[in-house]
Design an enzyme around this catalytic site. Structure first.
Site, PDB file in Angstrom:
ATOM      1  N   ASP A 127     -47.459 -14.067  18.860  1.00  0.00           N
ATOM      2  CA  ASP A 127     -48.826 -15.154  18.972  1.00  0.00           C
ATOM      3  C   ASP A 127     -49.661 -14.025  17.905  1.00  0.00           C
ATOM      4  OD1 ASP A 127     -50.741 -16.470  20.619  1.00  0.00           O
ATOM      5  OD2 ASP A 127     -51.916 -14.514  21.401  1.00  0.00           O
TER       6      ASP A 127
ATOM      7  N   ASP B 115     -53.430 -13.647  17.787  1.00  0.00           N
ATOM      8  CA  ASP B 115     -54.944 -13.555  18.100  1.00  0.00           C
ATOM      9  C   ASP B 115     -54.388 -12.794  19.356  1.00  0.00           C
ATOM     10  OD1 ASP B 115     -55.133 -15.022  16.228  1.00  0.00           O
ATOM     11  OD2 ASP B 115     -56.326 -16.366  17.120  1.00  0.00           O
TER      12      ASP B 115
END
Length: 170
Positions: free
Chosen positions: A7, A9
């Site tokens: 991922d 953020d």
């Protein structure tokens, strides 16, 4: 090919409340994220980023803003000899009903089509949100949840308190 699906953020770079993203122009790397990416790469994994960017279609940022932050992130990682193999992002709003927004499997399936040599059973997902852990469960993959709590007791899900702890499992 073994892949570490990260991922973006909240895992590699700082995450913010949706409305604050409008003013963000450069990525702020989270502590230890650059080093862990380097360690993962040195362990023989390709790094693919999979990121929900509903902020685009929900009007918090433009596609151009997303691209600028991503380019700056890639440039900084390149300075540290970290190669991001590819990036898949979902720009759709949370209400559009697309197949790519995590925890749906669209981005991983797109990666598998684009790179058929990916060995999903030797790959894993890392993220800071329940949708990242649920994506790992939906793909029947190993998953690492960064600060997501102990709600996921499945054998293929490991809770991390800090990103640097990931190296203990690779």
């Amino acid at each position: 090919m073994k892949v570490a699906f990260f991922d973006r953020d909240g895992t590699i770079i700082e995450d913010y409340p949706d409305e604050k993203w409008t003013r963000i122009t450069s990525p702020a790397f989270l502590p230890n994220s650059i080093q862990i990416l380097k360690n993962i790469q040195q362990s023989g994994y390709e790094i693919i980023i999979i990121t929900n960017q509903y902020l685009i279609n929900e009007g918090f940022i433009t596609l151009g803003q997303y691209e600028v932050i991503t380019e700056k992130m890639i440039n900084e990682l390149t300075k540290h000899n970290i190669q991001i193999f590819d990036i898949f992002y979902c720009p759709h709003s949370r209400t559009e009903g697309c197949n790519c927004i995590k925890p749906k499997t669209g981005m991983i399936k797109e990666a598998l089509v684009k790179y058929p040599s990916i060995k999903i059973e030797q790959s894993f997902i890392v993220g800071d949100s329940t949708v990242d852990v649920e994506l790992a469960l939906n793909m029947k993959m190993k998953g690492f949840g960064l600060g997501v709590g102990d709600a996921y007791q499945e054998k293929n899900i490991i809770q991390l308190h800090e990103i640097k702890d990931l190296i203990n499992y690779i």
